[in-house]
Design a protein around this motif. Structure first.
Motif, short mmCIF file in Angstrom:
data_model
loop_
_atom_site.label_atom_id
_atom_site.label_comp_id
_atom_site.label_asym_id
_atom_site.label_seq_id
_atom_site.Cartn_x
_atom_site.Cartn_y
_atom_site.Cartn_z
N TYR A 1 6.87 7.70 12.97
CA TYR A 1 5.67 7.16 12.32
C TYR A 1 5.69 5.63 12.37
CZ TYR A 1 2.10 6.38 8.72
OH TYR A 1 0.98 5.98 8.03
N ALA A 2 6.83 5.04 12.01
CA ALA A 2 6.95 3.58 12.02
C ALA A 2 6.78 3.02 13.42
CB ALA A 2 8.30 3.18 11.43
N LYS A 3 7.32 3.73 14.41
CA LYS A 3 7.19 3.28 15.80
C LYS A 3 5.73 3.29 16.25
CE LYS A 3 8.64 4.46 20.51
NZ LYS A 3 9.41 5.43 21.35
N LEU A 4 5.01 4.36 15.91
CA LEU A 4 3.60 4.46 16.32
C LEU A 4 2.75 3.36 15.69
CD1 LEU A 4 3.02 8.33 16.16
CD2 LEU A 4 3.17 6.91 18.21
N ILE B 1 5.20 14.36 18.88
CA ILE B 1 6.36 14.39 17.99
C ILE B 1 5.93 14.34 16.53
CG2 ILE B 1 8.51 13.22 17.36
CD1 ILE B 1 8.60 12.10 20.20
N GLU B 2 6.56 15.16 15.71
CA GLU B 2 6.20 15.25 14.29
C GLU B 2 6.48 13.92 13.59
OE1 GLU B 2 6.91 18.22 10.44
OE2 GLU B 2 8.12 18.44 12.27
N VAL B 3 5.60 13.56 12.66
CA VAL B 3 5.75 12.30 11.92
C VAL B 3 5.74 12.57 10.43
CG1 VAL B 3 4.60 10.96 13.73
CG2 VAL B 3 3.26 11.83 11.79
N GLN B 4 6.24 11.59 9.68
CA GLN B 4 6.14 11.60 8.22
C GLN B 4 5.92 10.17 7.75
OE1 GLN B 4 9.19 13.74 6.08
NE2 GLN B 4 8.90 12.54 4.22
N ALA B 5 4.88 9.97 6.95
CA ALA B 5 4.58 8.63 6.46
C ALA B 5 5.62 8.20 5.43
CB ALA B 5 3.19 8.59 5.84
N PRO B 6 6.22 7.02 5.58
CA PRO B 6 7.11 6.49 4.54
C PRO B 6 6.30 6.21 3.27
CG PRO B 6 7.39 5.32 6.62
CD PRO B 6 6.14 6.13 6.73
N ASP B 7 6.99 5.91 2.19
CA ASP B 7 6.33 5.75 0.90
C ASP B 7 5.40 4.54 0.86
OD1 ASP B 7 7.52 7.98 -0.49
OD2 ASP B 7 9.40 6.86 -0.44
N TYR B 8 5.83 3.40 1.44
CA TYR B 8 5.05 2.17 1.30
C TYR B 8 5.00 1.37 2.60
CZ TYR B 8 4.93 2.83 -3.73
OH TYR B 8 4.70 3.34 -4.97
N THR C 1 0.84 -1.19 0.00
CA THR C 1 0.00 0.00 0.00
C THR C 1 0.88 1.25 0.00
OG1 THR C 1 -0.15 0.08 2.42
CG2 THR C 1 -1.84 -1.16 1.25
N ALA C 2 0.40 2.28 -0.69
CA ALA C 2 1.08 3.58 -0.67
C ALA C 2 0.76 4.26 0.65
CB ALA C 2 0.63 4.43 -1.86
N GLU C 3 1.70 4.24 1.56
CA GLU C 3 1.45 4.73 2.92
C GLU C 3 1.34 6.24 2.97
OE1 GLU C 3 0.70 3.70 6.96
OE2 GLU C 3 0.86 2.49 5.15
N ASP C 4 2.03 6.92 2.06
CA ASP C 4 2.06 8.39 2.10
C ASP C 4 1.02 9.02 1.18
OD1 ASP C 4 3.16 7.75 -0.35
OD2 ASP C 4 4.79 9.21 -0.22
N ALA C 5 -0.06 8.28 0.89
CA ALA C 5 -1.07 8.78 -0.04
C ALA C 5 -1.89 9.92 0.55
CB ALA C 5 -2.00 7.65 -0.46
N SER C 6 -1.86 10.11 1.86
CA SER C 6 -2.59 11.20 2.49
C SER C 6 -1.77 11.75 3.65
CB SER C 6 -3.95 10.73 2.99
OG SER C 6 -3.80 9.72 3.97
N ALA C 7 -2.14 12.92 4.14
CA ALA C 7 -1.44 13.56 5.25
C ALA C 7 -2.04 13.11 6.57
CB ALA C 7 -1.52 15.08 5.11
#
Length: 347
Positions: A132-135, A86-93, A74-80
């Motif tokens: 993000y991955a930890k959460l 703590i600030e997060v950023q979704a990886p690509d997949y 799945t495309a993990e970063d398809a939405s915000a």
């Protein structure tokens, strides 16, 4: 793998409009005051780095699907995402493998000047991805497509994270500790050379010009290896695939004449470099590299990225052989790629 049916022309357009409206603080009926889809697409297409990077992200999805070891991508970063703290950023997949392993994967494309030119992740950038991955409870991996080397590496973050929370990833180190084999990647080899014979139609004009340019109409293709013709249809398709998308290089075409007519032209492909090596077979490159070569061919025109994803499904990009392949004439050696955790090679 099959893709879930979705209608971007129906749902994607209004979703994009909603996001753009939030960016510019405009209702849907006033977006044209600030935003033009055509202009934004044109600006993106003119940014070579952006297009090649985005294409590599899409290519990773197709490569992993084609390798056959995943059961969900799945495309993990398809939405915000919304977050607290703590600030997060979704990886690509997000990738779930048939072994039960589950990963988040951040994808990068690079054209390094040398094999020691690194791909880097800054502290803040890496921290957002890791949190993000930890959460969400799955390990974070870094996948890099080394463009000129036609090779994918997939690495665990913990193998390369420095004390100050950054990553400096060089090809020689990334390749040594790559876990791409867990995703189904492997090294493929066969007996050189692989020969394609292009036959001229006997009922059409045919000649060899003074500038060594052959002029004829193609009537058929045939393939040969170990001085034997490949007659099995499946093996012929694999040979055709390997001629175009393996790491072997084509030698100069050689024309065979029938009087003043061109009978056929032969093109031999083999591994670049020393041809005097005393070994039974030579590497064709990695399976992921071949799939990527086909993907790039389908999405590029005149060295320009014209599509981010091809019209074909992932299974159609695979070369046609699996772990159980046993050729009648076209023999293949397939080597599982395993990480080496000896001290890292430094250049």
């Amino acid at each position: 793998m099959k893709r879930v049916k979705w209608q971007p022309s129906r749902f994607g357009a209004v979703d994009l409009a909603d996001q753009v409206g939030r960016e510019f603080n405009l209702p849907l009926d006033r977006l044209s005051e600030k935003f033009s889809f055509e202009a934004a697409t044109k600006i993106a297409r003119e940014n070579r780095s952006l297009m090649y990077g985005r294409r590599a992200e899409r290519m990773f999805e197709y490569v992993v699907a084609s390798l056959g070891k995943a059961d969900l991508i799945t495309a993990e970063d398809a939405s915000a995402p919304l977050y607290a703290g703590i600030e997060v950023q979704a990886p690509d997949y997000f990738v779930s493998l048939k072994t039960g392993q589950k990963f988040f994967v951040e994808v990068k494309n690079t054209e390094p000047k040398t094999i020691h030119t690194p791909v880097t992740f800054g502290n803040a950038y890496l921290s957002r991805l890791k949190h993000y991955a930890k959460l969400k409870g799955h390990p974070l991996l870094i996948a890099v497509y080394w463009n000129d080397l036609r090779t994918w590496t997939i690495n665990k973050v913990e193998d390369f994270e420095t004390k100050n929370g950054t990553i400096i990833l060089r090809f020689v180190d990334a390749y040594q500790r790559s876990i791409a084999g867990d995703f189904g990647d492997r090294m493929v080899a066969t007996i050189p050379p692989l020969v394609c014979r292009i036959h001229a139609a006997s009922d059409r004009p045919s000649s060899l010009q003074k500038n060594d340019q052959a002029s004829f109409t193609i009537s058929a293709l045939s393939f040969y290896i170990e001085n034997k013709e490949i007659l099995n249809e499946r093996e012929q398709q694999i040979a055709f695939y390997l001629m175009f998308h393996s790491a072997w290089e084509d030698e100069m075409p050689i024309a065979t004449m029938d009087g003043e007519r061109v009978a056929y032209v032969e093109i031999a492909a083999r591994q670049a470099g020393d041809k005097s090596l005393d070994q039974a077979f030579e590497s064709l490159g990695t399976l992921a590299g071949m799939i990527s070569s086909y993907y790039k061919w389908l999405t590029t025109t005149d060295d320009e990225v014209v599509r981010l994803t091809p019209q074909l499904e992932p299974a159609e990009l695979a070369p046609g052989f699996d772990d159980a392949y046993r050729g009648e004439v076209l023999r293949l050696w397939q080597f599982q790629i395993e990480p080496n955790y000896e001290p890292l090679i430094r250049g």
